[in-house]
Design a protein around this motif. Sequence first.
Motif, short mmCIF file in Angstrom:
data_model
loop_
_atom_site.label_atom_id
_atom_site.label_comp_id
_atom_site.label_asym_id
_atom_site.label_seq_id
_atom_site.Cartn_x
_atom_site.Cartn_y
_atom_site.Cartn_z
N ASN A 96 -7.40 -25.31 -59.58
CA ASN A 96 -7.24 -23.66 -59.04
C ASN A 96 -6.95 -22.91 -60.07
N THR A 155 -9.47 -19.07 -64.91
CA THR A 155 -8.54 -18.02 -64.49
C THR A 155 -7.29 -18.02 -65.25
N PHE A 158 -2.02 -19.34 -54.36
CA PHE A 158 -3.40 -19.59 -53.44
C PHE A 158 -3.11 -20.53 -52.41
N SER A 171 -3.15 -15.04 -52.32
CA SER A 171 -4.65 -15.18 -52.18
C SER A 171 -4.91 -16.42 -51.32
N CYS A 225 -8.40 -11.84 -51.60
CA CYS A 225 -8.77 -12.49 -50.73
C CYS A 225 -10.50 -12.36 -50.88
N GLY A 226 -11.03 -13.66 -50.87
CA GLY A 226 -12.51 -13.76 -50.42
C GLY A 226 -12.93 -13.11 -49.33
N SER A 236 -13.80 -19.11 -53.72
CA SER A 236 -13.14 -17.92 -54.51
C SER A 236 -12.41 -18.32 -55.85
N VAL A 237 -11.83 -19.28 -55.82
CA VAL A 237 -11.05 -19.60 -57.03
C VAL A 237 -12.11 -19.94 -58.26
N LYS A 259 -14.48 -17.87 -58.93
CA LYS A 259 -15.15 -16.69 -59.54
C LYS A 259 -14.41 -16.00 -60.45
N PHE A 274 -11.67 -13.55 -59.35
CA PHE A 274 -10.30 -13.98 -59.03
C PHE A 274 -9.24 -13.63 -60.22
#
Length: 249
Positions: free
Chosen positions: A38, A44, A101, A125, A201-202, A233-234, A236, A239
Amino acid sequence: MTTEFLPGFDGAPLAVHRLGQGRPVLLLHGLFSSAEVNWIKYGTARRIAEAGFAAIMPDLRAHGQSAAPHDPAAYPADVLVRDLVALVDGLGLTDFDLCGFSLGARTALKGVAEAGVAPRRLILSGMGLAGIRGWSGRIGFFLDAIARFGTIPREDPAYFAQAFMKSTGTDLVATRLLLESFAQARVDDLSAVTMPTLLLCGTEDDDNGSAEDLAAILPNARYAPMPGTHMTSVTKREFGEGIVSFLSD
């Protein structure tokens, strides 16, 4: 990157990974995942650290490098919230931010709403209102995926859950016990969630319902869309950028 092991609520060793120096940000990952998947793998944690924060990333019980006991007694009600409180105390965190998340978001929200965890800012998220008020349906879906693990065909809605469990080496026994431990747990009173809160959130992520609806019922929250589904989404850059922007504001 450093890794240490701290005791959970019952003494079970939980792996805690740390990257960067500065204001602590406690990051809780999602179901069947880990801090590596994650927060670390897609950059991230690096973005958070480069912005002047200390990214503190536990592997939740039954995940990653943390203990995954097969004794049902190791999974009382709200076990992850109990572990969260133990980690905040064990790390000596008194002035920190909290981000979760999916399952990590639900754990963070319950920790604040019901267990007295008090971050300066909160980021949720991969989570929406249905994931808070209708969690039992999601649990049933994942318990079914575990029960049918290895036999789920590609056209089945549970196929991608099966594939993800395979990719992360999920301990099926421990994760089943974990899911069963909070099958009936609800989050009813959100009045304690008064700190600034971001629902990140995506735009294609509706796995846990509407993040906008959840933001609307929290006392001090706003919704921020970003690209991606629940699974993507994680991965990107948005994020990490969204987390840093909110915490730096």
